[in-house]
Design an enzyme around this catalytic site. Structure first.
Site, short mmCIF file in Angstrom:
data_model
loop_
_atom_site.label_atom_id
_atom_site.label_comp_id
_atom_site.label_asym_id
_atom_site.label_seq_id
_atom_site.Cartn_x
_atom_site.Cartn_y
_atom_site.Cartn_z
N GLY A 48 0.78 -1.25 0.00
CA GLY A 48 0.00 0.00 0.00
C GLY A 48 0.80 1.29 0.00
O GLY A 48 0.25 2.35 0.26
N ASP A 68 -5.24 -5.92 -5.24
CA ASP A 68 -4.09 -6.83 -5.24
C ASP A 68 -4.57 -8.26 -4.99
O ASP A 68 -5.64 -8.48 -4.43
CB ASP A 68 -3.07 -6.43 -4.16
CG ASP A 68 -1.67 -6.93 -4.47
OD1 ASP A 68 -0.83 -6.11 -4.89
OD2 ASP A 68 -1.43 -8.16 -4.34
N ASP A 86 -7.81 -10.61 -8.62
CA ASP A 86 -6.81 -10.94 -9.63
C ASP A 86 -7.11 -10.11 -10.88
O ASP A 86 -8.21 -10.21 -11.45
CB ASP A 86 -6.91 -12.44 -9.93
CG ASP A 86 -5.85 -12.91 -10.92
OD1 ASP A 86 -5.25 -12.05 -11.61
OD2 ASP A 86 -5.63 -14.13 -10.99
N ASP A 111 1.81 -1.30 -10.55
CA ASP A 111 3.15 -1.73 -10.10
C ASP A 111 3.17 -3.26 -10.04
O ASP A 111 4.00 -3.84 -9.37
CB ASP A 111 3.41 -1.11 -8.71
CG ASP A 111 4.89 -1.10 -8.33
OD1 ASP A 111 5.75 -1.14 -9.23
OD2 ASP A 111 5.18 -1.03 -7.12
N LYS A 151 4.45 -0.64 -14.69
CA LYS A 151 5.78 -1.25 -14.56
C LYS A 151 5.91 -2.41 -15.52
O LYS A 151 4.97 -3.21 -15.68
CB LYS A 151 5.98 -1.76 -13.13
CG LYS A 151 7.27 -2.57 -12.98
CD LYS A 151 7.75 -2.64 -11.57
CE LYS A 151 7.02 -3.66 -10.73
NZ LYS A 151 7.50 -3.60 -9.34
C1 LIG Z 1 5.88 -4.57 -6.20
S1 LIG Z 1 4.39 -5.08 -5.46
C2 LIG Z 1 3.49 -3.57 -5.36
C3 LIG Z 1 3.96 -2.61 -4.32
C4 LIG Z 1 3.04 -1.41 -4.17
N1 LIG Z 1 3.14 -0.52 -5.33
C5 LIG Z 1 3.32 -0.59 -2.93
O1 LIG Z 1 3.79 0.54 -3.06
O2 LIG Z 1 3.03 -1.07 -1.83
C6 LIG Z 1 3.61 -5.96 -6.77
C7 LIG Z 1 2.24 -6.50 -6.42
O3 LIG Z 1 1.60 -6.98 -7.62
C8 LIG Z 1 0.65 -7.94 -7.19
N2 LIG Z 1 0.14 -8.73 -8.33
C9 LIG Z 1 0.82 -9.58 -9.13
N3 LIG Z 1 -0.01 -10.15 -10.03
C10 LIG Z 1 -1.26 -9.64 -9.79
C11 LIG Z 1 -2.55 -9.86 -10.38
N4 LIG Z 1 -2.72 -10.74 -11.39
N5 LIG Z 1 -3.61 -9.19 -9.89
C12 LIG Z 1 -3.44 -8.32 -8.86
N6 LIG Z 1 -2.26 -8.08 -8.26
C13 LIG Z 1 -1.17 -8.72 -8.70
C14 LIG Z 1 1.45 -8.76 -6.18
O4 LIG Z 1 0.59 -9.49 -5.33
C15 LIG Z 1 2.26 -7.68 -5.45
O5 LIG Z 1 1.66 -7.30 -4.24
#
Ligand SMILES: C[S@@+](CC[C@H](N)C(=O)[O-])C[C@H]1O[C@@H](n2cnc3c(N)ncnc32)[C@H](O)[C@@H]1O
EC number: 2.1.1.166
Length: 263
Positions: A48, A68, A86, A111, A151
């Site tokens: 978050g 997420d 998802d 992200d 990203k």
């Molecule tokens: C680098 S982290 C994000 C960090 C966030 N921007 C922060 O500042 O706290 C990447 C996130 O992408 C999520 N993610 C990956 N594939 C996903 C999907 N298909 N649907 C939703 N979230 C996804 C992961 O669970 C992970 O929490």
């Protein structure tokens, strides 16, 4: 300790849930993304950090929605709507459409990152897949003129993906925020000015000039979209689209364009 590790300490001191918060701050400083009252959708938002930055920037009049796969802990100090879902599933997008409402979003940020295998090509392909889901979602949610940040890991499919982003926005830039770790292959595509234009730069079409603009130029309409063209009211001519903005564009007459007064 290197300057980059300092981001971790700063995030702890300043109360951000993740050091990645500084990446969004830097992207925002560079591209002026977030503003008071904005509606912002954050894809892949856990834990978050980006949600905190977005909530600070949009203020009380704004709306921030985060999604997420992981559960996102509630915020004590910010009004943020979160969803566990998802982004590859249609029902998650459906929920987001409901949350954002008819006015559309001003900014969609992603992200999202896949679980890393360490296998470069696989990680890149999965990252591009997630980034494409984010682009599709942005195209569904953004109001005209809205901005998109995504990203993606560098690799062979990045250029083609960037071209697809560019087709829907006024411009796109590839940015590596200083808070990204040196060892990371991640970059952010920052796309400004979502355009819903039915024409693209370089398109050759035939138009009829229907009105005169304030500055004496002609105005033609393509499916309700305004195109400024040099010419007189009533003329039908072949043009090439030279510039596309979210709400209007410009076109120039091209050779072979028979100019035919309509009466
Ligand atoms: C680098 S982290 C994000 C960090 C966030 N921007 C922060 O500042 O706290 C990447 C996130 O992408 C999520 N993610 C990956 N594939 C996903 C999907 N298909 N649907 C939703 N979230 C996804 C992961 O669970 C992970 O929490």
């Amino acid at each position: 300790m290197s300057g980059k590790d300092d981001y971790y300490n700063r995030s702890k001191q300043q109360g951000y849930r993740a050091r990645s918060a500084y990446k969004l701050k830097q992207l925002d400083e560079e591209a002026a993304l977030l503003g008071p009252g904005d509606t912002v959708v954050d894809l892949g938002a856990a834990p978050g950090g980006w949600l905190q930055v977005a909530a600070e920037e949009v203020g009380e009049g704004g709306t921030v929605v985060g999604v997420d796969l992981q559960r996102i802990d509630e915020f004590d100090d910010h009004d943020v709507e979160t969803l566990r879902g998802d982004m590859t599933e249609e029902r998650t997008r459906h929920y987001l459409r409901e949350a954002v409402g008819e006015g559309g979003a001003d900014v969609v940020v992603s992200d999202m990152a896949p679980n890393m295998t360490g296998e470069y090509h696989l990680d890149h392909a999965r990252s591009v897949h997630l980034a494409r889901q984010a682009l599709d979602t942005a195209e569904e949610l953004l109001a005209p003129g809205g901005d998109f940040v995504v990203k993606v890991f560098q690799g062979e499919d990045l250029d083609a993906f960037r071209d697809d982003v560019a087709a829907s926005f006024q411009y796109v830039r590839t940015v590596s925020p200083p808070a990204s770790r040196d060892s990371s292959s991640e970059v952010y595509l920052v796309a400004k000015g979502y355009t819903t234009s039915p024409v693209a730069e370089g398109d050759r079409i035939e138009v009829t000039i229907e009105e005169e603009g304030d500055e004496g130029d002609g105005i033609a309409y393509v499916e309700g979209y305004t195109l400024f063209v040099d010419g007189d009211v009533g003329e039908t001519l072949a043009v090439e689209v030279t510039d596309v903005k979210p709400r209007f564009g410009f076109a120039e007459a091209v050779d072979g364009g028979e100019s035919t007064p309509s009466n």
